[in-house]
Structures are given as C-alpha cells and as structure tokens.
Design a protein around this motif. Sequence first.
Motif, PDB file in Angstrom:
ATOM      1  N   LEU A   1     169.912 141.591  63.235  1.00  0.00           N
ATOM      2  CA  LEU A   1     169.256 143.097  63.461  1.00  0.00           C
ATOM      3  C   LEU A   1     169.920 144.553  64.252  1.00  0.00           C
ATOM      4  N   ARG A   2     170.220 143.150  65.292  1.00  0.00           N
ATOM      5  CA  ARG A   2     170.776 144.014  66.857  1.00  0.00           C
ATOM      6  C   ARG A   2     171.868 144.874  65.920  1.00  0.00           C
ATOM      7  N   PRO A   3     172.835 145.020  65.282  1.00  0.00           N
ATOM      8  CA  PRO A   3     173.455 146.242  64.477  1.00  0.00           C
ATOM      9  C   PRO A   3     172.351 147.461  64.162  1.00  0.00           C
ATOM     10  N   TRP A   4     171.171 147.178  63.459  1.00  0.00           N
ATOM     11  CA  TRP A   4     169.971 148.193  62.839  1.00  0.00           C
ATOM     12  C   TRP A   4     169.508 148.680  64.099  1.00  0.00           C
ATOM     13  N   THR A   5     169.291 148.035  65.397  1.00  0.00           N
ATOM     14  CA  THR A   5     167.441 148.252  66.037  1.00  0.00           C
ATOM     15  C   THR A   5     168.521 150.153  67.037  1.00  0.00           C
ATOM     16  N   ILE A   6     167.241 150.564  66.682  1.00  0.00           N
ATOM     17  CA  ILE A   6     167.023 152.106  66.905  1.00  0.00           C
ATOM     18  C   ILE A   6     166.204 152.026  68.138  1.00  0.00           C
ATOM     19  N   ASP A   7     164.672 151.267  68.278  1.00  0.00           N
ATOM     20  CA  ASP A   7     164.285 150.776  69.087  1.00  0.00           C
ATOM     21  C   ASP A   7     163.795 149.972  68.870  1.00  0.00           C
ATOM     22  N   PHE A   8     162.678 149.690  70.343  1.00  0.00           N
ATOM     23  CA  PHE A   8     162.577 148.681  71.081  1.00  0.00           C
ATOM     24  C   PHE A   8     161.732 148.455  72.033  1.00  0.00           C
ATOM     25  N   HIS A   9     160.480 147.539  71.259  1.00  0.00           N
ATOM     26  CA  HIS A   9     159.247 147.323  72.243  1.00  0.00           C
ATOM     27  C   HIS A   9     159.508 145.990  73.718  1.00  0.00           C
ATOM     28  N   VAL A  10     159.504 145.713  74.149  1.00  0.00           N
ATOM     29  CA  VAL A  10     159.197 144.422  75.230  1.00  0.00           C
ATOM     30  C   VAL A  10     158.241 144.275  75.134  1.00  0.00           C
ATOM     31  N   ALA A  11     157.852 142.996  74.649  1.00  0.00           N
ATOM     32  CA  ALA A  11     156.493 142.534  74.762  1.00  0.00           C
ATOM     33  C   ALA A  11     156.669 140.033  75.328  1.00  0.00           C
ATOM     34  N   GLN A  12     154.862 139.815  74.424  1.00  0.00           N
ATOM     35  CA  GLN A  12     155.645 138.661  74.323  1.00  0.00           C
ATOM     36  C   GLN A  12     154.200 137.714  73.895  1.00  0.00           C
ATOM     37  N   ASN A  13     154.888 136.898  73.520  1.00  0.00           N
ATOM     38  CA  ASN A  13     153.664 135.699  72.143  1.00  0.00           C
ATOM     39  C   ASN A  13     154.025 134.421  72.650  1.00  0.00           C
ATOM     40  N   ASP A  14     152.530 134.260  72.299  1.00  0.00           N
ATOM     41  CA  ASP A  14     152.369 132.374  72.521  1.00  0.00           C
ATOM     42  C   ASP A  14     153.197 131.899  71.152  1.00  0.00           C
ATOM     43  N   GLY A  15     153.374 132.664  70.413  1.00  0.00           N
ATOM     44  CA  GLY A  15     153.388 131.165  69.262  1.00  0.00           C
ATOM     45  C   GLY A  15     152.468 131.549  68.498  1.00  0.00           C
ATOM     46  N   THR A  16     151.506 132.574  68.070  1.00  0.00           N
ATOM     47  CA  THR A  16     150.696 132.036  67.205  1.00  0.00           C
ATOM     48  C   THR A  16     150.725 134.407  66.743  1.00  0.00           C
ATOM     49  N   VAL A  17     149.600 133.970  65.439  1.00  0.00           N
ATOM     50  CA  VAL A  17     149.390 135.433  64.675  1.00  0.00           C
ATOM     51  C   VAL A  17     147.810 135.904  65.457  1.00  0.00           C
ATOM     52  N   HIS A  18     147.739 136.971  65.347  1.00  0.00           N
ATOM     53  CA  HIS A  18     146.704 137.557  65.405  1.00  0.00           C
ATOM     54  C   HIS A  18     146.191 138.717  64.975  1.00  0.00           C
ATOM     55  N   GLY A  19     144.204 138.676  65.060  1.00  0.00           N
ATOM     56  CA  GLY A  19     144.536 140.083  64.008  1.00  0.00           C
ATOM     57  C   GLY A  19     143.452 140.637  64.517  1.00  0.00           C
ATOM     58  N   THR A  20     142.166 142.156  64.578  1.00  0.00           N
ATOM     59  CA  THR A  20     141.425 141.744  64.986  1.00  0.00           C
ATOM     60  C   THR A  20     140.907 143.702  64.343  1.00  0.00           C
ATOM     61  N   GLY A  21     139.518 143.819  64.020  1.00  0.00           N
ATOM     62  CA  GLY A  21     139.797 145.377  62.978  1.00  0.00           C
ATOM     63  C   GLY A  21     139.869 144.929  62.349  1.00  0.00           C
ATOM     64  N   SER A  22     139.752 145.810  61.030  1.00  0.00           N
ATOM     65  CA  SER A  22     141.465 145.853  59.884  1.00  0.00           C
ATOM     66  C   SER A  22     142.585 145.841  60.093  1.00  0.00           C
ATOM     67  N   HIS A  23     143.334 145.341  61.207  1.00  0.00           N
ATOM     68  CA  HIS A  23     144.313 144.664  61.133  1.00  0.00           C
ATOM     69  C   HIS A  23     145.015 143.042  60.716  1.00  0.00           C
ATOM     70  N   ASP A  24     145.443 143.592  59.915  1.00  0.00           N
ATOM     71  CA  ASP A  24     146.313 142.345  59.484  1.00  0.00           C
ATOM     72  C   ASP A  24     147.169 141.507  60.850  1.00  0.00           C
ATOM     73  N   LYS A  25     146.224 139.900  60.607  1.00  0.00           N
ATOM     74  CA  LYS A  25     147.023 139.139  61.209  1.00  0.00           C
ATOM     75  C   LYS A  25     148.137 138.843  61.117  1.00  0.00           C
ATOM     76  N   THR A  26     149.418 139.369  63.124  1.00  0.00           N
ATOM     77  CA  THR A  26     150.528 139.342  62.804  1.00  0.00           C
ATOM     78  C   THR A  26     150.928 138.636  64.242  1.00  0.00           C
ATOM     79  N   GLY A  27     151.639 138.978  64.736  1.00  0.00           N
ATOM     80  CA  GLY A  27     152.526 138.716  65.927  1.00  0.00           C
ATOM     81  C   GLY A  27     151.520 138.720  67.181  1.00  0.00           C
ATOM     82  N   ARG A  28     151.077 138.064  67.543  1.00  0.00           N
ATOM     83  CA  ARG A  28     149.640 138.000  68.902  1.00  0.00           C
ATOM     84  C   ARG A  28     150.308 138.931  69.744  1.00  0.00           C
ATOM     85  N   HIS A  29     150.056 139.746  70.528  1.00  0.00           N
ATOM     86  CA  HIS A  29     151.019 140.497  71.764  1.00  0.00           C
ATOM     87  C   HIS A  29     149.889 139.457  73.071  1.00  0.00           C
ATOM     88  N   CYS A  30     150.076 138.747  73.846  1.00  0.00           N
ATOM     89  CA  CYS A  30     149.904 138.412  74.995  1.00  0.00           C
ATOM     90  C   CYS A  30     150.248 138.727  76.605  1.00  0.00           C
TER      91      CYS A  30
END
Length: 353
Positions: free
Chosen positions: A244-273
């Motif tokens: 994927l790196r050859p395609w990457t033009i924007d980048f978010h630094v983040a942490q994840n504990d290996g789980t999914v998470h969703g709140t409000g109307s947002h679907d479950k996705t990678g949990r931002h820790c």
Amino acid sequence: MNENNYPKLHNATWPGIVGKGPDSEPPISFDSMLEMTAAAEVDGVKFDGVDVGLLEPHVDINNMDEIKRLADKVSSFNLNIGTLVAPIWGGPAMGSKEERAQFIEQVRKSCIFGSKLREMGVRPHGVIRIDSASTPENWAVDPVNNTKLIAQTFREACDVAADYGEKLAAEGEICWGGMHSWKTMIDTLEAVDRPNIGFQADMSHTLLYLLGYNRPEDRILPKNFEWSDREALTEGLRTLTNALRPWTIDFHVAQNDGTVHGTGSHDKTGRHCQALDPNGKLDIAKDAGHWLRDKKGELTKAFKHICWDGCMFSNDVMQQQQTWNDILATMIKVRQLHGWYEPEKKPVVETVR
C-alpha cells in the motif's frame, strides 16, 4: 537536539463530531478542538496545524463565506490547515446515478474550500479525503460491478478535483465497502486509474487489515495470532505496507488494541486508542516507519504532514489536555525517527475574491 521540521505535525478536528450526537455524547465544538490543539506543548514543540472535517456543526460546506471564516479562525491559533474531509456520506459511491452525482458534488465543494484555502496561504499541503460511503455487506452482493461503480464515481471525482489542483485520498477502513481489506483497496485504486488519487493510511485501521476483519480471506497474520509475537507482526506490517505504501499520500499516526469499536451512528471500525494505552499493539514511532520509509529504509517524503486521528475517543478523554500532550509527544518521536529538515519558505498569499 533533533532539528527535523518535517513532516509537520497536525491534529484532526473531526473527532469532535464523528461518533457523537443524539445517540452518543454531544459534539465538541470546533473552537474547543482548536484550543486544545494549540495548547498542547512538549519541550517547546507545538502542533503545526489541523486537518479539518468539512462537517456540520463545525463547517457548513454549502456556505462559501465559511472559507474565509475558517482560514481566519485557524490562523488565529497560529495553526495551518492540511487535509480536508469531504462530507460524501449522503450518496454512496456505488449507489444510483443521482446518489453518485451527489457524492461528486460534495467533492467539488470540498475542492473549492481546499483551493481557496491554499490561495489564502493557510493550507500549504494536504489532500481531500474520501471513502466509498458504502458498507462491505452491500459491496459483497456484487463485488465486481460494485467495484466498477465505485471506481467510476472516484474517476469522475478525480476529474473534478484536478480542475482545482487537488488530490483525493481514499481512506482504507474496514467499514467502507471496496476498501475494507488491503486487497480490495488496491483493486479499487487500480480500477480508478487517475494520477490524482491515492491512499490515506491510518495506523489503527490498517492494523485490522492484517487480521482480515470483514474479509477473512485477505488476512495476513494467522488465525489465533499471538500479539506477543513481535517478529511475525513486523513481517506482517512489512507485507501490508509494501503493497500500500506506493499509493499512500496521506497518513494518520494512531494506536489500536487489536479490536473494533463504534459509537453513535458510526459503524464498528479499528479502535483508536490513546497514545500511551498499555493495551496498544503497535510500537507507534517504530511502526510508523513502515509507512514513511521504503523497502530500502529511505524516507519517501510522500507527504509534508502527518496527522493524529482520535476518532471516537470519549469526551472525558478528549477534554483532558494531557491527552493531547501525550499525542504530541508521540508524534514528535515519529518525526525524530523518520523526519527531515527543510528551510522554511514563506507562503505566497494571493488575493481571493
């Protein structure tokens, strides 16, 4: 002392909105997000800017007078603006002709904001972020034709963006159809076939690509993977980022504990820790290097800023200043390990009518 001044360090404002609302916690105002970002400081280093979601109640994308207000507001905190999030969720990219037209129109409005902010000198770099606004379940009904539809919509959006000198970054996230695995993401990008589209990598979301969430056949790590096996995790990250790196033009630094998470109307996705979460599976500063350096270990310098996305942090966490100081300290470590120095240039400010 480390003198790297690139990539610039940004914080995201949309976590004040995403996952909030009547069925969750109340939104946090745009002003509050700016205040907390501007107040963060570690050994004299501060955030350089913010990435902005063009989302209500923070921003009314239908009001072009908002552009100058946005520029003046962010500048008053001595911050720049980077990547903008286009509010494209009213019409899925693989929807009806009318829905796809609505998607493209939202991209057009976002590009107007982006180009005007550049002309004003407050947005020296950044892209327009999009996704498919579609679910993996709906995509899976007809993968071939739905990918073709998404690609067609993205192509038309790219052509619109090109008129404004903008690039589009499709965010890889397990809750977006056609980009819910690393392989479907690549298939979609290849099908678009435009020079001004790329990938927005988020370390939290891409970690779950390794596990095959929502598409088990594309998992990279074995079933029942033990997170203590750091060697296997590193090898998995290499496989993922090399693709994927050859395609990457924007980048978010983040942490994840290996789980999914969703709140409000947002679907479950990678949990931002939180940056210092003891359950986090990533060595953030080290693992960011998989995205920021090529196979030979050389810096790609593919983007001029990196951003922290604290989506779906609780309001209690977000309203603690220490949260943002810890995040900033983590991002400084990323820049110390994988940054570079460039002489600063004063932006050329044009008159905007």
